[in-house]
Design a protein around this motif. Sequence first.
Motif, PDB file in Angstrom:
ATOM      1  N   GLY A 262      34.997  24.027  12.695  1.00 29.30           N
ATOM      2  CA  GLY A 262      34.211  23.749  13.917  1.00 29.30           C
ATOM      3  C   GLY A 262      33.140  24.322  13.999  1.00 29.30           C
ATOM      4  O   GLY A 262      32.509  24.789  13.126  1.00 29.30           O
ATOM      5  N   HIS A 263      32.802  24.675  15.452  1.00 29.89           N
ATOM      6  CA  HIS A 263      31.714  25.509  15.977  1.00 29.89           C
ATOM      7  C   HIS A 263      31.728  26.555  16.879  1.00 29.89           C
ATOM      8  O   HIS A 263      32.878  25.788  17.642  1.00 29.89           O
ATOM      9  N   LYS A 264      31.089  27.344  17.161  1.00 37.49           N
ATOM     10  CA  LYS A 264      31.123  27.941  18.568  1.00 37.49           C
ATOM     11  C   LYS A 264      29.478  28.213  18.866  1.00 37.49           C
ATOM     12  O   LYS A 264      28.771  28.527  18.102  1.00 37.49           O
ATOM     13  N   TRP A 265      29.177  27.732  20.032  1.00 30.50           N
ATOM     14  CA  TRP A 265      27.773  27.766  20.556  1.00 30.50           C
ATOM     15  C   TRP A 265      27.455  29.323  21.058  1.00 30.50           C
ATOM     16  O   TRP A 265      26.307  29.632  20.630  1.00 30.50           O
TER      17      TRP A 265
ATOM     18  N   GLU B 203      25.386  31.754  17.089  1.00 33.61           N
ATOM     19  CA  GLU B 203      25.771  30.323  16.731  1.00 33.61           C
ATOM     20  C   GLU B 203      26.546  30.457  15.396  1.00 33.61           C
ATOM     21  O   GLU B 203      25.913  31.080  14.586  1.00 33.61           O
ATOM     22  N   VAL B 204      27.572  29.773  15.430  1.00 32.28           N
ATOM     23  CA  VAL B 204      28.561  29.822  14.166  1.00 32.28           C
ATOM     24  C   VAL B 204      29.282  28.442  13.804  1.00 32.28           C
ATOM     25  O   VAL B 204      29.772  27.708  14.748  1.00 32.28           O
ATOM     26  N   GLU B 205      29.224  28.185  12.686  1.00 31.58           N
ATOM     27  CA  GLU B 205      30.032  27.140  12.039  1.00 31.58           C
ATOM     28  C   GLU B 205      31.290  27.819  11.311  1.00 31.58           C
ATOM     29  O   GLU B 205      31.137  28.713  10.474  1.00 31.58           O
TER      30      GLU B 205
ATOM     31  N   MET C 101      34.692  31.366  22.438  1.00 35.79           N
ATOM     32  CA  MET C 101      35.170  30.268  23.218  1.00 35.79           C
ATOM     33  C   MET C 101      34.440  29.061  23.167  1.00 35.79           C
ATOM     34  O   MET C 101      34.628  28.089  23.224  1.00 35.79           O
ATOM     35  N   THR C 102      33.235  29.482  23.577  1.00 33.97           N
ATOM     36  CA  THR C 102      32.265  28.461  24.135  1.00 33.97           C
ATOM     37  C   THR C 102      31.710  27.498  22.982  1.00 33.97           C
ATOM     38  O   THR C 102      31.308  28.082  21.939  1.00 33.97           O
ATOM     39  N   GLU C 103      31.847  26.069  23.109  1.00 26.89           N
ATOM     40  CA  GLU C 103      31.256  25.292  22.358  1.00 26.89           C
ATOM     41  C   GLU C 103      30.060  24.287  22.901  1.00 26.89           C
ATOM     42  O   GLU C 103      30.202  24.373  24.347  1.00 26.89           O
ATOM     43  N   LYS C 104      29.131  24.070  22.397  1.00 30.74           N
ATOM     44  CA  LYS C 104      28.002  23.340  23.139  1.00 30.74           C
ATOM     45  C   LYS C 104      28.178  22.086  24.009  1.00 30.74           C
ATOM     46  O   LYS C 104      27.439  22.176  25.140  1.00 30.74           O
TER      47      LYS C 104
ATOM     48  N   ARG D  90      38.648  23.337  27.683  1.00 32.05           N
ATOM     49  CA  ARG D  90      39.498  22.221  27.221  1.00 32.05           C
ATOM     50  C   ARG D  90      38.991  20.830  26.394  1.00 32.05           C
ATOM     51  O   ARG D  90      39.715  20.208  25.845  1.00 32.05           O
ATOM     52  N   SER D  91      37.732  20.870  26.699  1.00 35.58           N
ATOM     53  CA  SER D  91      36.950  19.978  25.810  1.00 35.58           C
ATOM     54  C   SER D  91      36.598  20.240  24.335  1.00 35.58           C
ATOM     55  O   SER D  91      35.763  19.800  23.758  1.00 35.58           O
ATOM     56  N   ASN D  92      36.809  21.631  24.022  1.00 38.58           N
ATOM     57  CA  ASN D  92      36.809  22.236  22.760  1.00 38.58           C
ATOM     58  C   ASN D  92      37.106  20.973  21.636  1.00 38.58           C
ATOM     59  O   ASN D  92      38.204  20.541  21.770  1.00 38.58           O
ATOM     60  N   SER D  93      36.216  21.126  20.446  1.00 40.25           N
ATOM     61  CA  SER D  93      36.466  20.228  19.259  1.00 40.25           C
ATOM     62  C   SER D  93      36.895  20.581  18.020  1.00 40.25           C
ATOM     63  O   SER D  93      37.409  20.117  17.225  1.00 40.25           O
ATOM     64  N   THR D  94      36.811  22.025  18.004  1.00 44.01           N
ATOM     65  CA  THR D  94      37.220  22.991  16.680  1.00 44.01           C
ATOM     66  C   THR D  94      38.392  22.619  16.533  1.00 44.01           C
ATOM     67  O   THR D  94      39.552  22.772  17.512  1.00 44.01           O
ATOM     68  N   ARG D  95      38.846  22.254  14.983  1.00 39.01           N
ATOM     69  CA  ARG D  95      40.266  21.978  14.630  1.00 39.01           C
ATOM     70  C   ARG D  95      40.906  23.122  14.071  1.00 39.01           C
ATOM     71  O   ARG D  95      40.113  23.884  13.172  1.00 39.01           O
TER      72      ARG D  95
END
Length: 546
Positions: A214-217, A272-274, A187-190, A197-202
């Motif tokens: 996208g990514h996950k921190w 961390e993952v892309e 769930m968590t992004e940097k 709600r501010s996640n940017s993964t599409r």
Amino acid sequence: MTSAANLDAFNQSPPFEDIDLFATDRPLVESVAFNDGSSGFVAHSSFGQLWGSAEMAQRGRLANENPPVLTTVDAGGNRIGRVEFHPAYHELMAHSVDAGIHNSGWTADGKPAGGASEVLRAARFYMAAQVETGHLCPLTMTRAAVAALASQPDVLAQAMPIIASTSYDPAFAPWRAKSGMTIGMGMTEKQGGTDVRSNSTRAMRDGDAYRITGHKWFMSAPMCDAFLVLAQADDGLTCFFMPRFRPDGSVNGIEFQRLKNKLGNRSNASSEVEFRDAYALRVGDEGKGIRTIIQMVQPTRQDCATASAGLMRSGLAHALHHARHRTVFQKHLADQPMMQSVLADMALHVEACTALVMRLCRSFDQAATDPTEAAYMRLLTPAVKYWVCKSAPGFLYEAMECLGGNGYVEDSILARHYREAPVNAIWEGSGNVMCLDVLRALSREGDAAVAVLQTLMAETSGLPAAAEAASFAIKTMLRPDNERVARQAVETLAMLAAAAALNIVHPLHAELFVKTRLDSGRSTMYGGADFTAAQSRALLQRALPA
């Protein structure tokens, strides 16, 4: 010249191993019984004997001394992102999976098992946490993922037969071909952290599936066979089931960048993952991702509290065992009045935490059929996690100090427990988030939440300072500026719930707990309570028979 005899170690406590973690823990035995779990006693004793063995202690040590390693590419340069573990980790996983720690709260078709399944599972989880906590992360997420997958019955129907297995299968292979599987979460992004709600993964639709970029921190447990992740679809933030392999058998577009170098939780991998056009299936409706994945959160928070209680139990047991064997100033350390007060105060805290987490698990068992228990679960889960998890690091420091320098070195399990403890307060919502969730539950479910508070008042009726504590918690949480004082109110609420749970299991100790925790004159340090010698002896004998 120094003689060989002078080099021999003496006045040291023997290893605390080859014991029954269940039978020697009277507060646990009674808490399980009073929460309808008596049917599991025989199985729990067998589990306690296994996990209390020297062999399991050795596996826990090795799994932490040999943390996981990420292999990003194979010999041919193909990206694989495989996480490799020491054999001891796999042995721990195999035993926990065999015991159903990842699935015993569910039926084979993904329905709540009912009965006392949550209480019985929690007792095993509590004991396993005393030996090695890190490996429990993928197991608790797998168990909790079933609740979210219920929002997508077709995906659940495919995955559940494999989740329901008690076979541990560590193979790096497509999940459909495996005898057992685990599920992680991202769930968590940097840029957002808790603010998902501010996640940017599409996520882009691709037929019946989606392609995610996208990514996950933080991607928890990257060795899992699939993950529940959040990504922005056309209609908003949505939950997805993302397997490690695509349907054609190729490795999915999940590119792990690195494993996190964590303070503790060393045996478990976090990454961390892309995502690069990663294949995924939707879980729940588009735009309802938070509502879907939040179904995972209550069970994982419950496990955070249970694990923290287990860590404190282990710290107490090791400290008490050492004190009973260590001689200081011609007396056993456990018989020195001040040390006895410290240990008894610690034992009271563990007894209250144990009663509370098992009572919480009973509400999970009964929530589907009892609205009152459902309200208890929603209001108290974040409060219990807040208090139990945040109390664990300080408690384990005190346990370390009971062993002196021996507790501070890496040869002692207490150093590992101490590093492990903070993560449960951080994962699945930090302390402030827990307090906000309590306030949210109170505002959204006013009548039901008030009914829970009234029940707690009734269950603590006659205990000194309990009524005042309940009144304070209610008034504080209803203040217009309640966020400013929410931590104090939630801590008081959790301790009131602990007193109510303990009052069912052991009324005399519930009275001691209220006097020493909710009275305005309480000490902030362990050992500051004014116990009689008889009270101290009774607490310690219940904690660990001499």
